[in-house]
Design an enzyme around this catalytic site. Structure first.
Site, PDB file in Angstrom:
ATOM      1  N   ASN A 145       4.941   6.553 -13.623  1.00  0.00           N
ATOM      2  CA  ASN A 145       5.614   7.815 -13.877  1.00  0.00           C
ATOM      3  C   ASN A 145       7.070   7.511 -14.221  1.00  0.00           C
ATOM      4  O   ASN A 145       7.703   6.671 -13.576  1.00  0.00           O
ATOM      5  CB  ASN A 145       5.550   8.704 -12.629  1.00  0.00           C
ATOM      6  CG  ASN A 145       4.113   9.071 -12.277  1.00  0.00           C
ATOM      7  OD1 ASN A 145       3.293   9.295 -13.161  1.00  0.00           O
ATOM      8  ND2 ASN A 145       3.803   9.118 -10.992  1.00  0.00           N
ATOM      9  N   HIS A 157       1.586   2.135 -10.187  1.00  0.00           N
ATOM     10  CA  HIS A 157       0.514   2.547  -9.277  1.00  0.00           C
ATOM     11  C   HIS A 157      -0.787   1.853  -9.675  1.00  0.00           C
ATOM     12  O   HIS A 157      -1.128   1.805 -10.865  1.00  0.00           O
ATOM     13  CB  HIS A 157       0.262   4.063  -9.373  1.00  0.00           C
ATOM     14  CG  HIS A 157       1.389   4.928  -8.920  1.00  0.00           C
ATOM     15  ND1 HIS A 157       1.431   5.520  -7.671  1.00  0.00           N
ATOM     16  CD2 HIS A 157       2.521   5.340  -9.543  1.00  0.00           C
ATOM     17  CE1 HIS A 157       2.522   6.253  -7.557  1.00  0.00           C
ATOM     18  NE2 HIS A 157       3.204   6.163  -8.677  1.00  0.00           N
ATOM     19  N   ARG A 164       0.836  -1.204   0.000  1.00  0.00           N
ATOM     20  CA  ARG A 164       0.000   0.000   0.000  1.00  0.00           C
ATOM     21  C   ARG A 164       0.871   1.254   0.000  1.00  0.00           C
ATOM     22  O   ARG A 164       1.858   1.319   0.729  1.00  0.00           O
ATOM     23  CB  ARG A 164      -0.930   0.012   1.224  1.00  0.00           C
ATOM     24  CG  ARG A 164      -1.935  -1.100   1.151  1.00  0.00           C
ATOM     25  CD  ARG A 164      -3.067  -0.996   2.162  1.00  0.00           C
ATOM     26  NE  ARG A 164      -3.778  -2.268   2.172  1.00  0.00           N
ATOM     27  CZ  ARG A 164      -4.666  -2.647   1.265  1.00  0.00           C
ATOM     28  NH1 ARG A 164      -4.999  -1.821   0.284  1.00  0.00           N
ATOM     29  NH2 ARG A 164      -5.239  -3.834   1.325  1.00  0.00           N
ATOM     30  N   ASP A 165       0.481   2.224  -0.829  1.00  0.00           N
ATOM     31  CA  ASP A 165       1.196   3.497  -0.877  1.00  0.00           C
ATOM     32  C   ASP A 165       1.077   4.185   0.476  1.00  0.00           C
ATOM     33  O   ASP A 165       0.006   4.212   1.085  1.00  0.00           O
ATOM     34  CB  ASP A 165       0.623   4.375  -1.990  1.00  0.00           C
ATOM     35  CG  ASP A 165       1.537   5.532  -2.340  1.00  0.00           C
ATOM     36  OD1 ASP A 165       2.093   5.527  -3.455  1.00  0.00           O
ATOM     37  OD2 ASP A 165       1.701   6.451  -1.504  1.00  0.00           O
ATOM     38  N   ILE A 166       2.173   4.756   0.950  1.00  0.00           N
ATOM     39  CA  ILE A 166       2.208   5.393   2.268  1.00  0.00           C
ATOM     40  C   ILE A 166       1.373   6.678   2.297  1.00  0.00           C
ATOM     41  O   ILE A 166       0.931   7.110   3.360  1.00  0.00           O
ATOM     42  CB  ILE A 166       3.680   5.676   2.669  1.00  0.00           C
ATOM     43  CG1 ILE A 166       3.852   5.729   4.172  1.00  0.00           C
ATOM     44  CG2 ILE A 166       4.221   6.916   1.993  1.00  0.00           C
ATOM     45  CD1 ILE A 166       5.296   5.696   4.636  1.00  0.00           C
ATOM     46  N   VAL A 222      10.307   8.341  -6.792  1.00  0.00           N
ATOM     47  CA  VAL A 222      11.113   7.229  -6.260  1.00  0.00           C
ATOM     48  C   VAL A 222      11.786   6.502  -7.430  1.00  0.00           C
ATOM     49  O   VAL A 222      11.101   5.969  -8.314  1.00  0.00           O
ATOM     50  CB  VAL A 222      10.243   6.242  -5.451  1.00  0.00           C
ATOM     51  CG1 VAL A 222      11.082   5.047  -4.994  1.00  0.00           C
ATOM     52  CG2 VAL A 222       9.615   6.943  -4.249  1.00  0.00           C
ATOM     53  N   HIS A 270       7.938   1.406 -10.477  1.00  0.00           N
ATOM     54  CA  HIS A 270       6.739   1.010  -9.737  1.00  0.00           C
ATOM     55  C   HIS A 270       5.496   1.331 -10.547  1.00  0.00           C
ATOM     56  O   HIS A 270       5.431   2.343 -11.247  1.00  0.00           O
ATOM     57  CB  HIS A 270       6.678   1.670  -8.355  1.00  0.00           C
ATOM     58  CG  HIS A 270       6.890   3.155  -8.370  1.00  0.00           C
ATOM     59  ND1 HIS A 270       8.142   3.717  -8.493  1.00  0.00           N
ATOM     60  CD2 HIS A 270       6.017   4.186  -8.287  1.00  0.00           C
ATOM     61  CE1 HIS A 270       8.020   5.044  -8.473  1.00  0.00           C
ATOM     62  NE2 HIS A 270       6.744   5.357  -8.364  1.00  0.00           N
TER      63      HIS A 270
HETATM   64  P1  5GP Z   1       6.153   8.348  -7.987  1.00  0.00           P
HETATM   65  O1  5GP Z   1       5.867   9.816  -7.871  1.00  0.00           O
HETATM   66  O2  5GP Z   1       7.643   8.077  -7.898  1.00  0.00           O
HETATM   67  O3  5GP Z   1       5.502   7.721  -9.169  1.00  0.00           O
HETATM   68  O4  5GP Z   1       5.458   7.670  -6.751  1.00  0.00           O
HETATM   69  C1  5GP Z   1       6.127   7.286  -5.585  1.00  0.00           C
HETATM   70  C2  5GP Z   1       5.082   6.808  -4.605  1.00  0.00           C
HETATM   71  O5  5GP Z   1       5.742   6.110  -3.569  1.00  0.00           O
HETATM   72  C3  5GP Z   1       4.292   7.946  -3.952  1.00  0.00           C
HETATM   73  O6  5GP Z   1       2.903   7.734  -4.197  1.00  0.00           O
HETATM   74  C4  5GP Z   1       4.650   7.839  -2.484  1.00  0.00           C
HETATM   75  O7  5GP Z   1       3.568   8.129  -1.631  1.00  0.00           O
HETATM   76  C5  5GP Z   1       5.114   6.401  -2.357  1.00  0.00           C
HETATM   77  N1  5GP Z   1       6.115   6.182  -1.311  1.00  0.00           N
HETATM   78  C6  5GP Z   1       7.254   6.896  -1.126  1.00  0.00           C
HETATM   79  N2  5GP Z   1       7.959   6.409  -0.085  1.00  0.00           N
HETATM   80  C7  5GP Z   1       7.246   5.344   0.381  1.00  0.00           C
HETATM   81  C8  5GP Z   1       7.486   4.413   1.447  1.00  0.00           C
HETATM   82  O8  5GP Z   1       8.471   4.457   2.173  1.00  0.00           O
HETATM   83  N3  5GP Z   1       6.523   3.458   1.644  1.00  0.00           N
HETATM   84  C9  5GP Z   1       5.411   3.364   0.847  1.00  0.00           C
HETATM   85  N4  5GP Z   1       4.546   2.386   1.127  1.00  0.00           N
HETATM   86  N5  5GP Z   1       5.167   4.219  -0.172  1.00  0.00           N
HETATM   87  C10 5GP Z   1       6.080   5.192  -0.398  1.00  0.00           C
END
Ligand code: 5GP
Ligand code: ZN
Length: 113
Positions: free
Chosen positions: A86, A101, A28-30, A95, A99
């Protein structure tokens, strides 16, 4: 390598894991942007989608298959959901570990950015 998602794969950083197998894990996203917001990631480190070639076609197909199964498990398959990757800075990637979503559970906007 000091990668936050590699640390989630290794268990060094805790996460709410909803699925795992030999190739991928999902958690799950944090900071969820929708009632269901999961991330499906490969165990292997790829910095972004741009690192994938035809050689990884099977991995990508597997990630989508897992995402679809999780959408069914989470009860959002019928109402609809969104899969997003992304890629890079202007693609909104924060990140640097590939990944996918999986978002749903509310009406998402039709806007793409
Ligand atoms: P991006 O913008 O890189 O596509 O999305 C990165 C996602 O990773 C964001 O939705 C963010 O909330 C999630 N995220 C970042 N750090 C962590 C973490 O330590 N744990 C979890 N579960 N999600 C994370
Ligand atoms: Zn990583």
């Amino acid at each position: 390598m000091d990668c936050i998602f590699c640390h989630i794969v290794s268990g060094k950083i805790p996460s709410d894991i909803v699925y795992q197998d030999e190739k991928v894990i999902a958690f799950r996203d944090i900071n969820p942007q929708s009632p269901v917001h999961l991330l499906v990631i490969p165990r292997e480190h790829f910095t972004s989608l741009a690192d994938l070639t035809e050689k990884e076609a099977h991995l990508m197909g597997h990630m989508v298959g897992v995402a679809n199964q999780l959408a069914r498990d989470e009860g959002i398959s019928g109402t609809g959901y969104r899969l997003v990757i992304n890629c890079g800075k202007q693609g909104g990637q924060l990140v640097p570990h590939l990944h996918l979503h999986v978002m749903g559970g509310r009406q998402l906007s039709g806007q793409l950015g």
